[in-house]
Design a protein around this motif. Structure first.
Motif, PDB file in Angstrom:
ATOM      1  N   MET A   1       0.709  -1.375  -0.086  1.00 27.16           N
ATOM      2  CA  MET A   1       0.080  -0.047  -0.080  1.00 27.16           C
ATOM      3  C   MET A   1       0.855   1.257  -0.005  1.00 27.16           C
ATOM      4  SD  MET A   1      -2.885   1.259   0.121  1.00 27.16           S
ATOM      5  CE  MET A   1      -4.193   0.200   0.682  1.00 27.16           C
ATOM      6  N   ASP A   2       0.929   2.124  -0.912  1.00 30.82           N
ATOM      7  CA  ASP A   2       1.480   3.500  -0.975  1.00 30.82           C
ATOM      8  C   ASP A   2       0.788   4.241  -0.194  1.00 30.82           C
ATOM      9  OD1 ASP A   2       3.360   2.448  -2.846  1.00 30.82           O
ATOM     10  OD2 ASP A   2       2.433   2.866  -4.566  1.00 30.82           O
ATOM     11  N   LEU A   3       1.602   5.008   0.596  1.00 32.42           N
ATOM     12  CA  LEU A   3       1.010   6.368   1.167  1.00 32.42           C
ATOM     13  C   LEU A   3       1.589   7.449   0.599  1.00 32.42           C
ATOM     14  CD1 LEU A   3       1.027   5.039   5.005  1.00 32.42           C
ATOM     15  CD2 LEU A   3      -0.930   4.860   3.435  1.00 32.42           C
ATOM     16  N   ARG A   4       0.456   8.511   0.166  1.00 35.22           N
ATOM     17  CA  ARG A   4       1.072   9.697  -0.386  1.00 35.22           C
ATOM     18  C   ARG A   4       0.071  10.913   0.608  1.00 35.22           C
ATOM     19  NH1 ARG A   4       0.284   9.206  -6.902  1.00 35.22           N
ATOM     20  NH2 ARG A   4       2.583   7.890  -7.105  1.00 35.22           N
ATOM     21  N   ILE A   5       0.872  12.001   0.910  1.00 31.51           N
ATOM     22  CA  ILE A   5       0.552  12.998   1.717  1.00 31.51           C
ATOM     23  C   ILE A   5      -0.241  14.147   0.567  1.00 31.51           C
ATOM     24  CG2 ILE A   5       1.146  15.111   2.774  1.00 31.51           C
ATOM     25  CD1 ILE A   5       1.499  12.249   4.102  1.00 31.51           C
ATOM     26  N   PHE A   6      -1.457  14.346   1.004  1.00 36.60           N
ATOM     27  CA  PHE A   6      -2.503  15.169   0.225  1.00 36.60           C
ATOM     28  C   PHE A   6      -2.743  16.450   1.036  1.00 36.60           C
ATOM     29  CE2 PHE A   6      -7.175  15.384  -1.113  1.00 36.60           C
ATOM     30  CZ  PHE A   6      -6.944  16.204  -2.161  1.00 36.60           C
ATOM     31  N   THR A   7      -2.631  17.542   0.505  1.00 33.11           N
ATOM     32  CA  THR A   7      -2.750  18.780   1.229  1.00 33.11           C
ATOM     33  C   THR A   7      -4.005  19.643   0.566  1.00 33.11           C
ATOM     34  OG1 THR A   7      -1.536  19.855  -0.212  1.00 33.11           O
ATOM     35  CG2 THR A   7      -0.395  18.822   1.949  1.00 33.11           C
ATOM     36  N   GLU A   8      -4.465  20.667   1.234  1.00 32.29           N
ATOM     37  CA  GLU A   8      -5.576  21.426   0.682  1.00 32.29           C
ATOM     38  C   GLU A   8      -5.292  22.813   1.249  1.00 32.29           C
ATOM     39  OE1 GLU A   8      -8.275  20.436  -0.610  1.00 32.29           O
ATOM     40  OE2 GLU A   8      -8.555  18.419  -0.068  1.00 32.29           O
ATOM     41  N   LEU A  28      10.719  11.289   5.331  1.00 31.93           N
ATOM     42  CA  LEU A  28       9.872  10.368   6.151  1.00 31.93           C
ATOM     43  C   LEU A  28       9.638   9.331   5.196  1.00 31.93           C
ATOM     44  CD1 LEU A  28       7.491  12.911   8.066  1.00 31.93           C
ATOM     45  CD2 LEU A  28       9.635  11.564   8.961  1.00 31.93           C
ATOM     46  N   GLY A  29       9.634   9.229   4.091  1.00 29.37           N
ATOM     47  CA  GLY A  29       9.550   7.937   3.285  1.00 29.37           C
ATOM     48  C   GLY A  29       8.206   7.911   2.514  1.00 29.37           C
ATOM     49  N   PHE A  30       7.302   9.004   2.323  1.00 31.37           N
ATOM     50  CA  PHE A  30       6.110   8.688   1.931  1.00 31.37           C
ATOM     51  C   PHE A  30       6.458   8.866   0.213  1.00 31.37           C
ATOM     52  CE2 PHE A  30       4.956  10.793   6.051  1.00 31.37           C
ATOM     53  CZ  PHE A  30       4.049   9.564   6.295  1.00 31.37           C
ATOM     54  N   ASP A  31       5.456   8.372  -0.372  1.00 30.08           N
ATOM     55  CA  ASP A  31       5.693   8.127  -1.981  1.00 30.08           C
ATOM     56  C   ASP A  31       5.357   9.424  -2.822  1.00 30.08           C
ATOM     57  OD1 ASP A  31       5.711   6.131  -4.252  1.00 30.08           O
ATOM     58  OD2 ASP A  31       3.771   7.051  -4.647  1.00 30.08           O
ATOM     59  N   ALA A  32       4.512  10.473  -2.186  1.00 31.95           N
ATOM     60  CA  ALA A  32       4.301  11.366  -3.063  1.00 31.95           C
ATOM     61  C   ALA A  32       3.770  12.662  -2.131  1.00 31.95           C
ATOM     62  CB  ALA A  32       3.284  11.065  -3.969  1.00 31.95           C
ATOM     63  N   PHE A  33       3.856  13.761  -2.892  1.00 31.01           N
ATOM     64  CA  PHE A  33       3.081  14.996  -2.311  1.00 31.01           C
ATOM     65  C   PHE A  33       2.018  15.427  -3.455  1.00 31.01           C
ATOM     66  CE2 PHE A  33       2.395  19.474  -2.083  1.00 31.01           C
ATOM     67  CZ  PHE A  33       2.441  19.717  -0.864  1.00 31.01           C
ATOM     68  N   PHE A  34       0.977  15.537  -3.010  1.00 27.44           N
ATOM     69  CA  PHE A  34      -0.018  15.940  -4.126  1.00 27.44           C
ATOM     70  C   PHE A  34      -0.766  17.184  -3.230  1.00 27.44           C
ATOM     71  CE2 PHE A  34       0.761  12.612  -6.566  1.00 27.44           C
ATOM     72  CZ  PHE A  34      -0.384  12.676  -7.548  1.00 27.44           C
ATOM     73  N   ARG A  35      -1.439  18.129  -4.029  1.00 29.93           N
ATOM     74  CA  ARG A  35      -2.349  19.091  -3.423  1.00 29.93           C
ATOM     75  C   ARG A  35      -3.551  19.291  -4.219  1.00 29.93           C
ATOM     76  NH1 ARG A  35      -1.009  25.138  -4.155  1.00 29.93           N
ATOM     77  NH2 ARG A  35      -3.132  25.030  -4.242  1.00 29.93           N
ATOM     78  N   SER A  36      -4.412  20.162  -3.701  1.00 32.70           N
ATOM     79  CA  SER A  36      -5.680  20.264  -4.298  1.00 32.70           C
ATOM     80  C   SER A  36      -5.491  21.364  -5.172  1.00 32.70           C
ATOM     81  CB  SER A  36      -6.605  20.745  -3.205  1.00 32.70           C
ATOM     82  OG  SER A  36      -6.428  21.892  -2.700  1.00 32.70           O
ATOM     83  N   ASP A  37      -6.451  21.734  -6.225  1.00 31.82           N
ATOM     84  CA  ASP A  37      -6.471  22.764  -7.113  1.00 31.82           C
ATOM     85  C   ASP A  37      -7.611  23.782  -6.932  1.00 31.82           C
ATOM     86  OD1 ASP A  37      -5.628  24.530  -9.133  1.00 31.82           O
ATOM     87  OD2 ASP A  37      -6.177  23.200 -10.751  1.00 31.82           O
ATOM     88  N   SER A 279      -7.940  -1.578  -3.039  1.00 30.13           N
ATOM     89  CA  SER A 279      -7.226  -0.105  -3.005  1.00 30.13           C
ATOM     90  C   SER A 279      -5.936  -0.406  -2.967  1.00 30.13           C
ATOM     91  CB  SER A 279      -7.626   0.838  -1.750  1.00 30.13           C
ATOM     92  OG  SER A 279      -6.920   1.921  -1.792  1.00 30.13           O
ATOM     93  N   GLU A 280      -5.092   0.102  -3.774  1.00 30.46           N
ATOM     94  CA  GLU A 280      -3.489   0.002  -3.783  1.00 30.46           C
ATOM     95  C   GLU A 280      -2.643   1.134  -3.303  1.00 30.46           C
ATOM     96  OE1 GLU A 280      -2.683  -1.827  -7.787  1.00 30.46           O
ATOM     97  OE2 GLU A 280      -4.825  -1.023  -8.111  1.00 30.46           O
ATOM     98  N   ARG A 281      -3.567   2.512  -3.005  1.00 28.28           N
ATOM     99  CA  ARG A 281      -2.503   3.575  -2.701  1.00 28.28           C
ATOM    100  C   ARG A 281      -3.585   4.570  -2.090  1.00 28.28           C
ATOM    101  NH1 ARG A 281      -0.391   5.825  -7.981  1.00 28.28           N
ATOM    102  NH2 ARG A 281       1.062   4.335  -7.382  1.00 28.28           N
ATOM    103  N   LEU A 282      -3.294   5.040  -1.083  1.00 28.92           N
ATOM    104  CA  LEU A 282      -3.991   6.004  -0.140  1.00 28.92           C
ATOM    105  C   LEU A 282      -3.420   7.442  -0.173  1.00 28.92           C
ATOM    106  CD1 LEU A 282      -4.766   4.062   2.952  1.00 28.92           C
ATOM    107  CD2 LEU A 282      -6.341   4.523   1.032  1.00 28.92           C
TER     108      LEU A 282
END
Length: 307
Positions: A1-8, A28-37, A279-282
């Motif tokens: 399970m990949d964990l990604r950080i998602f911001t607003e 900290l070893g998380f897979d990705a940084f994503f943000r809202s638009d 689910s493979e990614r959160l």
């Protein structure tokens, strides 16, 4: 399970705040940084210092990070012309060394369009479909060839279809709860299907619809990645969970029911149940961007148990 950080960030965040979160995400070893638009806050709070643009933010982070993937959940098709968006995303991909992913959605928040003078068309989903065809078509056009598209809403003639992304293929994310059109669109264009803020049961039903649509479109259902976006609130004990919930204006019981909340053991257990339905990614929605200790706890006591 990949964990990604998602911001607003529309809720209130400067670029420096986002940079700090992105660097913590990487360290900290998380897979990705994503943000809202988004360009307007939702609900309570003052939204200060004001909105930041998603792709300008990601361009900056592309130069200040080295490993993590970078992307949007979801870029609004109403905000940008598709040809311009293809150029922007390809450029940020090059700036990152090939680490960008594009989540693209129809756009839905009318108030932010009104606030910043952005047209809010009625036929948003049909425009999204044309945008996906154009953006992916521009990237797929061989260097030296030209791209043409003559649709209802957009018309491109003799486009050089440049620049090209650094990656051979930028992953495209499509998401949502729609029962018919959304799965069809995902089956045609998406590398990943994401369902936001959905229960395990609703996620399982929607994943099944997308899988069926993929098979009907002639591609393997497993050729897509299936993912969830969920608010996260983890504490080492109930008191810390309650403190973090209060900081984002939520109740612990509600967060436990509708997100990933509780002690590390509780959260790991619930993640396992999402994994059980495919689910493979959160994407972990982090609402208090000042609480980097939260990310450290998730890394040390949740992520470490998922490998």
């Amino acid at each position: 399970m990949d964990l990604r950080i998602f911001t607003e960030p529309q809720q209130g965040a400067s670029y420096d705040t986002l940079l700090a979160v992105a660097k913590a995400t990487e360290d900290l070893g998380f897979d990705a940084f994503f943000r809202s638009d988004h360009y307007l806050r939702m609900g309570s709070g003052d939204g200060l210092p004001g909105p930041t643009d998603a792709w300008i933010t990601l361009a900056g982070l592309a130069r200040e990070t080295k490993r993590i993937r970078l992307g949007t959940l979801m870029t609004a098709a109403t905000f940008r012309l598709p040809g311009v968006l293809a150029i922007q995303v390809a450029q940020v991909d090059a700036m990152s060394g090939g680490r960008v992913e594009l989540g693209l959605g129809a756009g839905w928040f009318e108030e932010e369009h009104t606030a910043y003078g952005i047209p809010f068309p009625k036929e948003k989903f049909a425009r999204l479909e044309e945008q996906l065809a154009i953006v992916t078509g521009l990237w797929e056009t061989k260097t030296g060839d030209t791209f043409d598209f003559h649709g209802t809403y957009y018309d491109l003639t003799d486009s050089p279809a440049l620049p090209k992304p650094a990656q051979e293929k930028i992953p495209v994310l499509i998401g949502g709860h729609g029962a018919t059109r959304t799965p069809r669109l995902a089956a045609r264009y998406a590398d990943e299907f994401n369902i936001p803020f959905a229960s395990i049961e609703d996620s399982e039903r929607q994943f099944a619809r997308v899988r069926a649509a993929a098979e009907e479109a002639g591609r393997g259902a497993d050729s897509l990645t299936y993912s969830n976006a969920l608010v996260v609130c983890v504490g080492k004990d109930d008191q810390e969970v309650a403190r973090r919930a209060a900081a984002i204006g939520r109740e612990p019981d509600e967060l436990r029911a509708n997100g990933l909340a509780g002690t590390p053991a509780e959260v790991v257990d619930k993640i396992g149940r999402y994994a059980g339905i495919g689910s493979e990614r959160l994407y972990l929605q982090i609402l208090d961007l000042s609480d980097l200790d939260h990310l450290e706890l998730i890394s040390a006591q949740v992520q470490s148990q998922l490998s």
